[in-house]
Design a protein around this motif. Structure first.
Motif, mmCIF file in Angstrom:
data_model
loop_
_atom_site.group_PDB
_atom_site.id
_atom_site.type_symbol
_atom_site.label_atom_id
_atom_site.label_comp_id
_atom_site.label_asym_id
_atom_site.label_seq_id
_atom_site.Cartn_x
_atom_site.Cartn_y
_atom_site.Cartn_z
ATOM 1 N N ALA A 187 48.075 40.240 43.293
ATOM 2 C CA ALA A 187 47.340 40.920 42.250
ATOM 3 C C ALA A 187 46.577 39.979 41.167
ATOM 4 C CB ALA A 187 48.572 41.486 41.363
ATOM 5 N N TYR A 188 47.227 38.860 41.099
ATOM 6 C CA TYR A 188 46.562 37.634 40.321
ATOM 7 C C TYR A 188 45.382 37.274 40.742
ATOM 8 C CZ TYR A 188 50.547 36.397 37.351
ATOM 9 O OH TYR A 188 51.480 36.674 36.301
ATOM 10 N N GLU A 189 45.108 36.841 42.254
ATOM 11 C CA GLU A 189 43.886 36.684 42.834
ATOM 12 C C GLU A 189 42.851 37.731 42.780
ATOM 13 O OE1 GLU A 189 46.179 33.711 46.067
ATOM 14 O OE2 GLU A 189 46.011 35.689 46.483
ATOM 15 N N PHE A 190 43.397 39.029 43.018
ATOM 16 C CA PHE A 190 42.537 40.053 43.096
ATOM 17 C C PHE A 190 41.990 40.315 41.784
ATOM 18 C CE2 PHE A 190 41.472 44.645 42.815
ATOM 19 C CZ PHE A 190 40.508 44.855 43.853
ATOM 20 N N LEU A 191 42.547 40.230 40.732
ATOM 21 C CA LEU A 191 42.072 40.408 39.364
ATOM 22 C C LEU A 191 41.169 39.139 38.697
ATOM 23 C CD1 LEU A 191 44.996 42.007 37.391
ATOM 24 C CD2 LEU A 191 42.885 42.940 38.323
ATOM 25 N N GLU A 192 41.488 37.942 39.440
ATOM 26 C CA GLU A 192 40.638 37.021 39.180
ATOM 27 C C GLU A 192 39.471 36.896 39.748
ATOM 28 O OE1 GLU A 192 42.181 33.002 39.980
ATOM 29 O OE2 GLU A 192 43.952 33.522 38.792
ATOM 30 N N TYR A 193 39.507 37.478 40.974
ATOM 31 C CA TYR A 193 38.099 37.718 41.768
ATOM 32 C C TYR A 193 37.335 38.862 41.109
ATOM 33 C CZ TYR A 193 35.404 39.373 45.822
ATOM 34 O OH TYR A 193 34.371 39.531 46.735
ATOM 35 N N MET A 194 37.964 39.947 40.452
ATOM 36 C CA MET A 194 37.289 40.999 39.830
ATOM 37 C C MET A 194 36.506 40.289 38.654
ATOM 38 S SD MET A 194 37.219 43.883 41.108
ATOM 39 C CE MET A 194 37.440 44.083 42.862
ATOM 40 N N ALA A 195 37.426 39.403 37.879
ATOM 41 C CA ALA A 195 36.856 38.843 36.647
ATOM 42 C C ALA A 195 35.556 38.024 37.101
ATOM 43 C CB ALA A 195 37.926 38.083 36.174
ATOM 44 N N ALA A 196 35.706 37.358 38.105
ATOM 45 C CA ALA A 196 34.567 36.634 38.653
ATOM 46 C C ALA A 196 33.158 37.497 38.869
ATOM 47 C CB ALA A 196 34.701 35.756 39.818
ATOM 48 N N MET A 197 33.646 38.685 39.637
ATOM 49 C CA MET A 197 32.381 39.630 39.764
ATOM 50 C C MET A 197 31.707 40.062 38.657
ATOM 51 S SD MET A 197 33.068 41.847 42.988
ATOM 52 C CE MET A 197 34.432 42.587 43.020
ATOM 53 N N LYS A 198 32.963 40.546 37.379
ATOM 54 C CA LYS A 198 32.224 40.699 36.257
ATOM 55 C C LYS A 198 31.516 39.664 35.623
ATOM 56 C CE LYS A 198 35.699 44.420 35.972
ATOM 57 N NZ LYS A 198 35.673 45.438 34.744
ATOM 58 N N GLY A 199 31.674 38.357 35.772
ATOM 59 C CA GLY A 199 30.997 37.421 35.054
ATOM 60 C C GLY A 199 31.996 37.126 33.790
ATOM 61 N N ILE A 200 33.235 36.967 33.831
ATOM 62 C CA ILE A 200 33.963 36.686 32.824
ATOM 63 C C ILE A 200 35.037 35.640 33.316
ATOM 64 C CG2 ILE A 200 33.842 38.784 31.533
ATOM 65 C CD1 ILE A 200 36.590 39.608 32.619
ATOM 66 N N GLY A 201 35.471 34.717 32.409
ATOM 67 C CA GLY A 201 36.477 33.779 32.608
ATOM 68 C C GLY A 201 37.018 33.355 31.347
ATOM 69 N N GLY A 202 36.969 31.860 31.420
ATOM 70 C CA GLY A 202 37.604 30.884 30.059
ATOM 71 C C GLY A 202 38.812 30.703 30.227
ATOM 72 N N SER A 203 39.323 30.208 29.184
ATOM 73 C CA SER A 203 40.854 29.686 29.223
ATOM 74 C C SER A 203 41.782 30.962 29.044
ATOM 75 C CB SER A 203 40.920 28.414 28.283
ATOM 76 O OG SER A 203 40.564 29.097 27.036
ATOM 77 N N ASN A 204 41.268 31.886 28.529
ATOM 78 C CA ASN A 204 42.141 32.991 28.441
ATOM 79 C C ASN A 204 42.392 33.893 29.604
ATOM 80 O OD1 ASN A 204 42.849 32.049 25.605
ATOM 81 N ND2 ASN A 204 41.328 33.248 24.842
ATOM 82 N N LEU A 205 41.609 33.767 30.342
ATOM 83 C CA LEU A 205 41.490 34.701 31.587
ATOM 84 C C LEU A 205 43.074 34.722 32.184
ATOM 85 C CD1 LEU A 205 39.816 36.915 33.152
ATOM 86 C CD2 LEU A 205 39.793 34.778 34.852
ATOM 87 N N LYS A 206 43.639 33.667 32.428
ATOM 88 C CA LYS A 206 44.923 33.805 33.158
ATOM 89 C C LYS A 206 45.975 34.798 32.376
ATOM 90 C CE LYS A 206 44.697 30.788 36.692
ATOM 91 N NZ LYS A 206 44.631 29.424 37.360
ATOM 92 N N SER A 207 45.949 34.413 31.046
ATOM 93 C CA SER A 207 46.659 34.909 30.024
ATOM 94 C C SER A 207 46.693 36.177 30.032
ATOM 95 C CB SER A 207 46.774 34.055 28.788
ATOM 96 O OG SER A 207 47.355 34.910 27.912
ATOM 97 N N ARG A 208 45.146 36.726 30.009
ATOM 98 C CA ARG A 208 45.209 38.157 29.892
ATOM 99 C C ARG A 208 45.506 38.944 31.166
ATOM 100 N NH1 ARG A 208 41.324 41.042 26.647
ATOM 101 N NH2 ARG A 208 40.667 42.918 27.708
ATOM 102 N N ILE A 209 45.114 38.340 32.293
ATOM 103 C CA ILE A 209 45.830 39.024 33.473
ATOM 104 C C ILE A 209 47.200 39.336 33.407
ATOM 105 C CG2 ILE A 209 45.900 38.726 35.980
ATOM 106 C CD1 ILE A 209 42.994 37.286 35.974
ATOM 107 N N HIS A 210 47.963 38.325 33.013
ATOM 108 C CA HIS A 210 49.372 38.493 33.201
ATOM 109 C C HIS A 210 49.761 39.414 32.059
ATOM 110 C CE1 HIS A 210 53.283 36.568 33.153
ATOM 111 N NE2 HIS A 210 53.382 36.763 32.120
ATOM 112 N N GLN A 211 49.080 39.423 31.011
ATOM 113 C CA GLN A 211 49.728 40.480 29.862
ATOM 114 C C GLN A 211 49.049 41.898 30.524
ATOM 115 O OE1 GLN A 211 49.250 39.734 25.768
ATOM 116 N NE2 GLN A 211 49.287 37.616 25.968
ATOM 117 N N LEU A 212 48.179 41.890 31.082
ATOM 118 C CA LEU A 212 47.628 43.174 31.497
ATOM 119 C C LEU A 212 48.923 43.785 32.772
ATOM 120 C CD1 LEU A 212 43.783 43.029 31.938
ATOM 121 C CD2 LEU A 212 45.225 44.540 30.585
#
Lengths: 513, 287
Positions: free
Chosen positions: B92-117
């Motif tokens: 799930a983490y990898e898939f959402l990171e992939y989706m984030a990359a496709m959407k063109g988003i990132g930054g230091s908060n990304l992992k924390s946002r994914i975790h909370q979602l």
């Protein structure tokens, strides 16, 4: 019986009503055109020492039937395998399992559907052989029997057997598609290389061509008044054809035992299917596979997503995160044991004599990645991700490029031991051609994926390309393994550029559509 | 934030339209799209999500034509398609990171946002397992998580409650209400209860056309004095259905209690308070 025929008919229609099948038929037509060389062509297909047959009906009929028997057996397997898997992928497997159809009927329907598919291609080649006869008409009379007879007794039993083998492999090795492909390659090589010494052994020739070839050899021996075995070539041989002498080949009177043997091959195939019936799990495998079993979730307390407190993200249009995941996707595809083979292959690239490593090991190790790269552009359709990808930010410049780069990186990673050896010996031209070769293969996979929205055609083509390369046909060398003329690298680079550009144009067109 | 759909049509083949001359303007809030299967809901949503382009008409977000500048929409979009898949070999983490990359988003908060979602969607325990092993409902929640990754301003949910259990449905509705505070949410369904409690605006579609559009009260008013309930014998149901538009039936001893829509009720009928479901059935059957 009527419902059985209906199942076969509908399975056949389902498989043939696709753009990729149309392209396959067109490709078959083009290949069939080359089976009997044009009188001034600089290649030959069947040649006994310095002799080729005069262009009469028998030569056209028998040569095209033999070539079809061999080539369609080779590539046909790769075209038709995965028929049962398609029922799983299309999610109709469990529906079929819940119907009254018996395992034997289901497997037989798959065999016959496979056979019908190959038969369609044979039909195209058959018509083409007759057209070629009239096209290259050398004044001989048209005798339809010389066309029909070899196709019935040589080609049809051979392709039926291949239709059976595809089902047998799929039932026995179900999810191991790569293993199926490798095993068939070895089985095919064994069957082709099996050398018949006398007429009795012709009965063991599944492709049914050795009896014809022997007759041709005998005729040439009579002309040359020599008892020596004549060097025979079946396949595409370039050059020196103009020097060939001709002999008149008037077909073969098949012996009764040979004709019976052809029916025995068909019977043997049916026997295999009957024996296989108890091993067919009726789509129940998924339930037995504990590794892939669905996770049972523990009951949890009700949680809420507090959107206002979730950390905010920032814009980041770098390609690296995409590249990383695309690489993981490629790396993790398929069974883990395949990586053991890959590592062995890489070790061989490091220790084998340079020439063998370059000409033999490299194309084989690349071909073993066929399942990873063949669906590079269709993967998103297969996994139903395409809505996400086409709504992603800049799908062309970010996503497609990351897909292509990750695949090229993977292919080059596998070639790395060889690349290191070449760089030590300062052979930078070969390094360049290997990079071009890796790019070419990935771009071809992309191009065919975009064009056909499937992976079969590329898989067949890649197999042919590998097979011809390891057989030393320099004409199809795409990675610089053989010696070439001056402008080879430039030509290869231009080819790669053209294929790459057409991939991007095609993708852009599809996104716009 | 203003999404304008002006005279949009989608033509598939000669004289076959997925959507015909559709116009609507959406500002902040939730738009519920109601319609039977084949009404054109998914066709419309795919065009808004820039998957497809209209054959005719214009879809514009804040006056930007999204057919010409799809990336303007994509930057602000969260889209959950009706039938979507996942890469089974990723967790799930990898898939959402992939989706984030496709959407063109990132930054230091990304992992924390994914975790909370993932935590908020009850997926945290299974987050490191391959998604191929997830149940249908879990995959649907992964889909919802990817929608929320980029803090979208336009959110499109196409039949989002498929595969969710009743408790998850309730939580999902509450989530949508929360989302709609500062963005546009478009929600399609043929299940009226998914929409009636949360939608600010409802559009009813049939055969690729917009039948009606407005707030819930406006839609319900179309049948406000036409909904009745009566009791009939079981054997009379078929003939009753031929004369009236039956909304629902329930067993009552040996008889059937029937809720129906009519302008001339039978003698023993009792008028009922109309609901969105009554209006939906009335509009889709009578148009």
């Amino acid at each position: 019986m009527k419902s059985f025929v209906t199942i076969i008919k509908l399975d056949y229609l389902q498989r043939t009503r696709s753009y990729s099948f149309l392209i396959t038929l067109c490709a078959s037509l083009a290949i069939a055109y080359t089976f009997v060389p044009e009188p001034n062509a600089n290649y030959s297909t069947i040649r006994i020492a310095d002799y080729v047959g005069v262009y009469n009906s028998a030569w056209f009929g028998y040569v095209t039937a033999i070539m079809t028997s061999i080539f369609l057996s080779l590539i046909g397997f790769y075209l038709i395998n995965g028929n049962i898997k398609t029922d799983i992928d299309n999610r109709v497997g469990h529906i079929i399992a819940a119907t009254r159809i018996r395992n034997l009927s289901y497997l037989l329907s798959k065999v016959l559907s496979n056979f019908m598919l190959l038969l369609s291609i044979v039909g195209v080649v058959f018509v083409m052989s007759i057209i070629l006869f009239f096209l290259y008409n050398a004044g001989y009379s048209f005798e339809i029997i010389h066309f029909i007879k070899p196709y019935i007794f040589i080609t049809l039993p051979a392709i039926f057997f291949i239709a059976v083998i595809a089902v047998v492999f799929e039932v026995l090795f179900e999810k191991y598609t790569t293993l199926q492909n490798i095993l068939f390659f070895f089985l095919f090589s064994f069957l082709v290389l099996f050398s018949s010494k006398n007429e009795n052994q012709f009965l063991f020739d599944v492709f049914g061509n050795k009896v014809v070839i022997q007759q041709m050899e005998e005729q040439v021996k009579n002309i040359t008044k020599s008892d020596e075995t004549k060097s025979l070539s079946i396949g595409y041989v370039l050059g020196n054809v103009k020097k060939a002498n001709t002999f008149e080949f008037n077909g073969v009177d098949f012996s009764t035992s040979f004709i019976i043997s052809r029916f025995i091959w068909i019977g043997l195939g049916l026997g295999f299917i009957i024996l296989l019936t108890p091993f067919f799990n009726r789509f129940n495998k998924e339930n037995n596979n504990t590794k892939k079993a669905t996770i049972a979730q523990k009951p949890q307390g009700v949680k809420e997503i507090m959107l206002s407190v979730i950390p905010k993200v920032t814009e980041n249009y770098r390609i690296l995160p995409l590249l990383k995941t695309e690489f993981f996707l490629l790396f993790r595809k398929g069974k883990k044991w395949l990586w053991i083979i890959n590592i062995i292959g890489m070790l061989l690239l490091a220790v084998l004599p340079l020439k063998i490593a370059y000409q033999m090991a490299l194309p084989i190790i690349w071909f073993l990645q066929v399942h990873r790269i063949s669906d590079i552009t269709t993967r998103e359709l297969t996994h139903n991700i395409h809505y996400f990808t086409c709504t992603s930010y800049r799908p062309m410049t970010r996503l497609l490029i990351s897909k292509l780069c990750s695949a090229i990186l993977l292919v080059l990673l596998l070639a790395s031991p060889l690349l290191i050896r070449l760089s030590v010996s300062l052979d930078f031209l070969s390094i360049l051609t290997i990079v071009l070769g890796a790019t070419f293969i990935v771009m071809m996979a992309t191009w065919f994926g975009l064009l056909t929205r499937g992976k079969k055609l590329f898989e067949v083509l890649f197999f042919m390309l590998t097979y011809t390369n390891i057989n030393g046909i320099a004409f199809v060398d795409y990675f610089g393994g053989y010696e070439h003329q001056k402008f080879y690298v430039v030509q290869l680079a231009l080819l790669v550029i053209v294929v790459t550009c057409s991939c991007f144009i095609l993708k852009k067109y599809q996104l716009e559509k | 934030m203003k999404l304008e759909i002006q005279n949009v049509s989608k033509k598939y083949q000669r004289n076959t339209y997925g959507l015909k001359d559709f116009s609507i303007t959406i500002e902040k809030g939730i738009l519920g799209l109601l319609g039977p299967n084949g009404a054109g809901k998914s066709t419309l949503l795919k065009m808004i999500a820039t998957v497809n382009k209209p054959t005719q008409g214009i879809i514009s977000l804040n006056k930007n034509n999204i057919a010409k500048d799809a990336n303007y929409m994509r930057k602000q979009l969260g889209f959950l398609p009706q039938d979507f898949g996942v890469y089974p070999n990723l967790n799930a983490y990898e898939f959402l990171e992939y989706m984030a990359a496709m959407k063109g988003i990132g930054g230091s908060n990304l992992k924390s946002r994914i975790h909370q979602l993932l935590n908020g969607l009850n997926l945290i325990d299974a987050a490191k397992k391959p998604i191929g092993t997830y149940s249908g409902g879990m995959k649907q929640r992964i889909g919802i998580a990817q929608v929320l990754l980029n803090d979208p301003k336009i959110i499109i949910f196409d039949e989002p409650t498929v595969g969710l259990d009743p408790e998850e449905r309730v939580r999902f509705r509450s989530l949508i209400s929360d989302l709609a505070n500062d963005c546009i949410v478009i929600l399609s369904s043929h299940i009226v209860s998914d929409i009636d409690t949360i939608a600010d605006q409802v559009a009813v579609m049939k055969n690729g056309t917009l039948i009606t559009n407005g707030n819930q009260d406006y839609i319900i008013n179309t049948v406000s004095s036409k909904v009745y309930e009566t009791t009939i014998k079981k054997d009379d149901l078929v003939s009753f259905k031929l004369k009236n538009l039956v909304v629902s039936t329930s067993r009552k001893n040996e008889n059937l209690q029937v809720r129906y829509i009519t302008e001339s009720p039978t003698s023993n009928s009792v008028q009922q308070i109309a609901t969105l479901e009554d209006a939906y059935l009335y509009l889709t059957k009578n148009n």
